[in-house]
Design a protein around this motif. Structure first.
Motif, PDB file in Angstrom:
ATOM      1  N   ALA A 478       0.866  -1.178   0.000  1.00 58.36           N
ATOM      2  CA  ALA A 478       0.000   0.000   0.000  1.00 58.36           C
ATOM      3  C   ALA A 478       0.902   1.227   0.000  1.00 58.36           C
ATOM      4  O   ALA A 478       1.594   1.499   0.985  1.00 58.36           O
ATOM      5  CB  ALA A 478      -0.908   0.001   1.223  1.00 58.36           C
ATOM      6  N   VAL A 479       0.906   1.953  -1.113  1.00 55.63           N
ATOM      7  CA  VAL A 479       1.868   3.035  -1.302  1.00 55.63           C
ATOM      8  C   VAL A 479       1.278   4.394  -0.950  1.00 55.63           C
ATOM      9  O   VAL A 479       1.985   5.280  -0.470  1.00 55.63           O
ATOM     10  CB  VAL A 479       2.380   3.040  -2.764  1.00 55.63           C
ATOM     11  N   ALA A 480      -0.026   4.577  -1.189  1.00 56.12           N
ATOM     12  CA  ALA A 480      -0.647   5.886  -0.926  1.00 56.12           C
ATOM     13  C   ALA A 480      -2.066   5.691  -0.421  1.00 56.12           C
ATOM     14  O   ALA A 480      -2.743   4.724  -0.778  1.00 56.12           O
ATOM     15  CB  ALA A 480      -0.652   6.739  -2.194  1.00 56.12           C
ATOM     16  N   ASP A 481      -2.506   6.609   0.436  1.00 50.00           N
ATOM     17  CA  ASP A 481      -3.865   6.629   0.975  1.00 50.00           C
ATOM     18  C   ASP A 481      -4.418   8.022   0.665  1.00 50.00           C
ATOM     19  O   ASP A 481      -4.027   9.012   1.294  1.00 50.00           O
ATOM     20  CB  ASP A 481      -3.830   6.367   2.480  1.00 50.00           C
ATOM     21  N   ILE A 482      -5.325   8.087  -0.314  1.00 56.27           N
ATOM     22  CA  ILE A 482      -5.753   9.382  -0.848  1.00 56.27           C
ATOM     23  C   ILE A 482      -7.227   9.633  -0.544  1.00 56.27           C
ATOM     24  O   ILE A 482      -8.094   8.878  -1.011  1.00 56.27           O
ATOM     25  CB  ILE A 482      -5.545   9.433  -2.375  1.00 56.27           C
ATOM     26  N   PRO A 483      -7.549  10.678   0.222  1.00 55.60           N
ATOM     27  CA  PRO A 483      -8.956  11.055   0.380  1.00 55.60           C
ATOM     28  C   PRO A 483      -9.557  11.423  -0.983  1.00 55.60           C
ATOM     29  O   PRO A 483      -8.899  12.072  -1.807  1.00 55.60           O
ATOM     30  CB  PRO A 483      -8.894  12.276   1.302  1.00 55.60           C
ATOM     31  N   ARG A 484     -10.781  10.996  -1.226  1.00 54.15           N
ATOM     32  CA  ARG A 484     -11.398  11.231  -2.542  1.00 54.15           C
ATOM     33  C   ARG A 484     -11.426  12.706  -2.902  1.00 54.15           C
ATOM     34  O   ARG A 484     -11.151  13.077  -4.066  1.00 54.15           O
ATOM     35  CB  ARG A 484     -12.833  10.654  -2.537  1.00 54.15           C
ATOM     36  N   HIS A 485     -11.712  13.585  -1.947  1.00 50.39           N
ATOM     37  CA  HIS A 485     -11.842  15.003  -2.284  1.00 50.39           C
ATOM     38  C   HIS A 485     -10.512  15.627  -2.694  1.00 50.39           C
ATOM     39  O   HIS A 485     -10.483  16.680  -3.340  1.00 50.39           O
ATOM     40  CB  HIS A 485     -12.470  15.792  -1.126  1.00 50.39           C
ATOM     41  N   ASP A 486      -9.376  14.977  -2.345  1.00 50.24           N
ATOM     42  CA  ASP A 486      -8.078  15.501  -2.762  1.00 50.24           C
ATOM     43  C   ASP A 486      -7.860  15.378  -4.267  1.00 50.24           C
ATOM     44  O   ASP A 486      -6.941  16.007  -4.815  1.00 50.24           O
ATOM     45  CB  ASP A 486      -6.953  14.761  -2.036  1.00 50.24           C
ATOM     46  N   LEU A 487      -8.671  14.557  -4.926  1.00 54.91           N
ATOM     47  CA  LEU A 487      -8.530  14.358  -6.370  1.00 54.91           C
ATOM     48  C   LEU A 487      -9.431  15.293  -7.173  1.00 54.91           C
ATOM     49  O   LEU A 487      -9.399  15.290  -8.405  1.00 54.91           O
ATOM     50  CB  LEU A 487      -8.830  12.899  -6.736  1.00 54.91           C
ATOM     51  N   ASP A 488     -10.256  16.094  -6.484  1.00 53.41           N
ATOM     52  CA  ASP A 488     -11.091  17.076  -7.176  1.00 53.41           C
ATOM     53  C   ASP A 488     -10.230  18.250  -7.648  1.00 53.41           C
ATOM     54  O   ASP A 488      -9.198  18.576  -7.049  1.00 53.41           O
ATOM     55  CB  ASP A 488     -12.198  17.582  -6.259  1.00 53.41           C
ATOM     56  N   ASP A 489     -10.674  18.888  -8.718  1.00 51.06           N
ATOM     57  CA  ASP A 489      -9.964  20.036  -9.277  1.00 51.06           C
ATOM     58  C   ASP A 489     -10.718  21.309  -8.921  1.00 51.06           C
ATOM     59  O   ASP A 489     -11.841  21.518  -9.406  1.00 51.06           O
ATOM     60  CB  ASP A 489      -9.850  19.892 -10.799  1.00 51.06           C
ATOM     61  N   PRO A 490     -10.140  22.178  -8.080  1.00 51.58           N
ATOM     62  CA  PRO A 490     -10.841  23.403  -7.691  1.00 51.58           C
ATOM     63  C   PRO A 490     -11.100  24.337  -8.864  1.00 51.58           C
ATOM     64  O   PRO A 490     -11.952  25.227  -8.776  1.00 51.58           O
ATOM     65  CB  PRO A 490      -9.888  24.040  -6.666  1.00 51.58           C
ATOM     66  N   ALA A 491     -10.367  24.145  -9.979  1.00 46.49           N
ATOM     67  CA  ALA A 491     -10.571  25.006 -11.143  1.00 46.49           C
ATOM     68  C   ALA A 491     -11.809  24.619 -11.951  1.00 46.49           C
ATOM     69  O   ALA A 491     -12.247  25.365 -12.828  1.00 46.49           O
ATOM     70  CB  ALA A 491      -9.331  24.961 -12.039  1.00 46.49           C
ATOM     71  N   ILE A 492     -12.385  23.437 -11.654  1.00 47.47           N
ATOM     72  CA  ILE A 492     -13.585  22.969 -12.359  1.00 47.47           C
ATOM     73  C   ILE A 492     -14.786  23.133 -11.437  1.00 47.47           C
ATOM     74  O   ILE A 492     -14.716  22.778 -10.253  1.00 47.47           O
ATOM     75  CB  ILE A 492     -13.438  21.485 -12.786  1.00 47.47           C
ATOM     76  N   ALA A 493     -15.869  23.654 -11.966  1.00 42.57           N
ATOM     77  CA  ALA A 493     -17.068  23.877 -11.158  1.00 42.57           C
ATOM     78  C   ALA A 493     -17.528  22.573 -10.526  1.00 42.57           C
ATOM     79  O   ALA A 493     -17.502  21.507 -11.160  1.00 42.57           O
ATOM     80  CB  ALA A 493     -18.179  24.475 -12.019  1.00 42.57           C
ATOM     81  N   ALA A 494     -17.966  22.657  -9.267  1.00 47.41           N
ATOM     82  CA  ALA A 494     -18.377  21.450  -8.538  1.00 47.41           C
ATOM     83  C   ALA A 494     -19.541  20.743  -9.203  1.00 47.41           C
ATOM     84  O   ALA A 494     -19.657  19.511  -9.124  1.00 47.41           O
ATOM     85  CB  ALA A 494     -18.731  21.817  -7.100  1.00 47.41           C
ATOM     86  N   ASP A 495     -20.431  21.511  -9.859  1.00 53.98           N
ATOM     87  CA  ASP A 495     -21.590  20.882 -10.491  1.00 53.98           C
ATOM     88  C   ASP A 495     -21.282  20.351 -11.890  1.00 53.98           C
ATOM     89  O   ASP A 495     -22.147  19.745 -12.537  1.00 53.98           O
ATOM     90  CB  ASP A 495     -22.772  21.860 -10.544  1.00 53.98           C
ATOM     91  N   ASP A 496     -20.064  20.562 -12.381  1.00 52.97           N
ATOM     92  CA  ASP A 496     -19.650  19.992 -13.672  1.00 52.97           C
ATOM     93  C   ASP A 496     -19.071  18.606 -13.405  1.00 52.97           C
ATOM     94  O   ASP A 496     -17.866  18.369 -13.503  1.00 52.97           O
ATOM     95  CB  ASP A 496     -18.617  20.904 -14.340  1.00 52.97           C
ATOM     96  N   THR A 497     -19.954  17.673 -13.039  1.00 53.18           N
ATOM     97  CA  THR A 497     -19.515  16.368 -12.541  1.00 53.18           C
ATOM     98  C   THR A 497     -18.784  15.546 -13.595  1.00 53.18           C
ATOM     99  O   THR A 497     -17.886  14.766 -13.256  1.00 53.18           O
ATOM    100  CB  THR A 497     -20.722  15.571 -12.010  1.00 53.18           C
ATOM    101  N   MET A 498     -19.146  15.689 -14.851  1.00 49.73           N
ATOM    102  CA  MET A 498     -18.493  14.893 -15.891  1.00 49.73           C
ATOM    103  C   MET A 498     -17.013  15.271 -16.011  1.00 49.73           C
ATOM    104  O   MET A 498     -16.131  14.399 -15.997  1.00 49.73           O
ATOM    105  CB  MET A 498     -19.190  15.078 -17.231  1.00 49.73           C
ATOM    106  N   HIS A 499     -16.714  16.573 -16.087  1.00 47.43           N
ATOM    107  CA  HIS A 499     -15.320  16.990 -16.215  1.00 47.43           C
ATOM    108  C   HIS A 499     -14.543  16.792 -14.913  1.00 47.43           C
ATOM    109  O   HIS A 499     -13.335  16.503 -14.934  1.00 47.43           O
ATOM    110  CB  HIS A 499     -15.250  18.449 -16.687  1.00 47.43           C
TER     111      HIS A 499
END
Length: 526
Positions: A478-499
């Motif tokens: 096990a090399v990394a433990d990543i919270p899901r929200h850390d993979l979100d891009d703040p530059a993309i609108a939260a409601d633009d779920t596809m991108h």
């Protein structure tokens, strides 16, 4: 104007099984030198029409021509003689034979004295695996291989036949990202040689990359045939499910309050892999395991569930150390596994839907050692309704269901047992895009009800849609433990779920490659 000669020309194909009309007057044409995607939801008729083409099923109506010649007989032998080779969704390998013996089964290499020459078969199989640029030992017994290596063996078995038409039914289900790329490179070579390739997959990203045209079936009927350039993903999904959908990007991830630790792994190691795994799963939490084929994800799942022995370390359930001597100990402790290979590990395919779903809960549906038929019906119908399992009857054999519906039966039988901890190994393998979203929503609902869930998937979009945390594994560690929200891009609108999902998938893929590089670097140092 001359009529084109199709590599495959199926006209007016109809087929029923009992009261179920699997195909209704379907036309299907494939040109030489093209990759033709065959798409549809669970029970759409994809596997049925391919089994008709391969001679496994005889159609009630219709004609089949291959290379301009109509087949006078519908049988596996006639199809093979016409140059058709098929990789079935449910693998056809014999587990007690070697890889090479399976590849050349019924076409064995012979010595000058007429005896079977296993060494020659092993050499030829090794050459074929080299062409695919993958490593599988031709001498290995198939029953000892993982799902991914068995899938590669199935592919090599098909390409060894020098076919004019190659049919691949969900070929990438158990393959790593790297092996999929190698498979695609090989298919492009076959396409350039004029081989017609029929490609069935529920993975839309694969279809857009490899296919020239697509035919979509729904409820046993032909919906559309068109070039991929005329079928953007949202249009394909709309034709497949009968309504507009954006697939997994439609799944809304509500936050869940995390409860106490329900599963703890302390320095857990197997005989080979995994190595020194520390992991805690809380109630209300979905923890994903990401990594390439051979990273140790499924090996870890088997140790948690008592299938493989624990070589070192400790497993705790609800804070108490658990001695797991076998699967029964894990089940009694409230741990359930949905395995990666449903055909050999998850189902008794000759038995009914009801038998399979109630198998883990026989005690709960029995009175004084006698099975209560009413309770069996109640439990079975509850899971059929809950998971939208498409079957003519609860009493029908599981083998009569589509691959996706068989997978739902595997999930349903363990949901009937109501475990505290669910280990899901490729839970949506062979399931259409609409049903994938249903399963992911179900996983989130189960977490919200207080269960702890460990989920393994080769499809990163599934992990990103379902999980609260993702553990990246490489070479058993096990090399990394990543919270899901850390993979979100703040530059993309939260409601633009596809991108957002596409961006997160690229980041997670980079983390997997980084983990592999890190582990390989450490290995070289030592």
């Amino acid at each position: 104007m001359t009529t084109p000669t199709y590599a495959v020309d199926m006209r007016g194909i109809s087929k029923h099984f009992g009261g179920v009309q699997a195909l209704i007057n379907v036309d299907f044409q494939v040109e030489p030198g093209e990759v033709h995607a065959l798409l549809g939801g669970n029970g759409a008729g994809k596997s049925t029409i391919l089994k008709v083409l391969n001679g496994v099923h005889v159609p009630d109506e219709g004609t089949i021509s291959v290379g301009g010649r109509q087949l006078a007989e519908i049988s596996p032998e006639a199809s093979q003689a016409a140059g058709i080779a098929m990789i079935f969704q449910e693998m056809s390998l014999i587990p007690t034979l070697t890889v090479a013996q399976n590849v050349f089964l019924t076409r064995e290499a012979k010595s000058s004295f007429g005896f079977i020459d296993d060494r020659k078969a092993e050499e030829r199989a090794a050459e074929l695996f080299k062409i695919l640029n993958v490593e599988v030992d031709p001498k290995a017994i198939v029953g000892t291989l993982g799902a991914g290596q068995r899938q590669l063996t199935e592919i090599v078995k098909a390409i060894s036949q020098d076919a004019k038409v190659l049919v691949l039914d969900e070929p990438s289900t158990a393959l790593s990202v790297t092996d999929v790329e190698r498979l695609f490179d090989f298919l492009r070579k076959l396409k350039a040689q004029g081989v017609a390739i029929i490609y069935v997959s529920h993975r839309m990203d694969e279809i857009t990359r490899i296919a020239d045209r697509a035919t979509i079936l729904r409820d046993g009927r032909h919906v559309i045939t068109a070039p991929l350039s005329d079928l953007p993903i949202d249009t394909m999904i709309e034709h497949i499910v009968g309504k507009r959908s954006r697939g997994l990007s439609d799944v809304v991830r509500h936050s869940v309050d995390r409860g106490e630790a329900v599963l703890e792994l302390r320095h857990v190691s197997g005989e080979h892999v995994p190595i020194d795994i520390n992991l805690t799963v809380h109630r209300g939490e979905v923890v994903g395991l990401a990594g390439l084929l051979g990273s140790g994800r499924s090996s870890l799942a088997r140790i948690i569930c008592g299938i493989s022995p624990l070589a070192a370390g400790e497993i705790l359930v609800n804070g108490k150390p658990l001695a797991i001597g076998g699967p029964r100990d894990a089940v009694d402790a409230g741990i359930a596994l949905v395995p990666e290979d449903r055909g050999t590990q998850g189902l008794i395919r000759a038995h009914s839907v009801a038998d399979n779903i109630t198998l883990p809960v026989l005690g709960a549906v029995s009175n004084r050692s006698f099975v209560n038929a009413r309770r069996v019906r109640e439990v079975t119908d509850d899971q059929i309704d809950r998971l939208s399992i498409k079957t003519a009857s609860r009493d029908h054999a599981v083998s009569t269901l589509s691959g996706g519906n068989q997978q739902k039966v595997v999930i349903g039988k363990w949901l009937a047992a109501d475990p505290d901890i669910l280990v899901l190994d490729e839970p949506t393998a062979g399931i259409d895009i609409g049903s994938k979203a249903e399963i992911i929503r179900l996983v989130r609902d189960l977490a919200q009800s207080g269960k702890g869930i460990v989920m393994i998937s080769s499809e990163l979009s599934e992990l990103l849609s379902a999980c609260d945390r993702i553990i990246v594994m490489a070479d058993g560690r096990a090399v990394a433990d990543i919270p899901r929200h850390d993979l979100d891009d703040p530059a993309i609108a939260a409601d633009d779920t596809m991108h957002q999902l596409q961006s997160a998938e690229r980041k997670l893929q980079a983390e997997i490659q980084k983990a592999l590089t890190t582990v390989q670097g450490e290995t070289r140092v030592h």
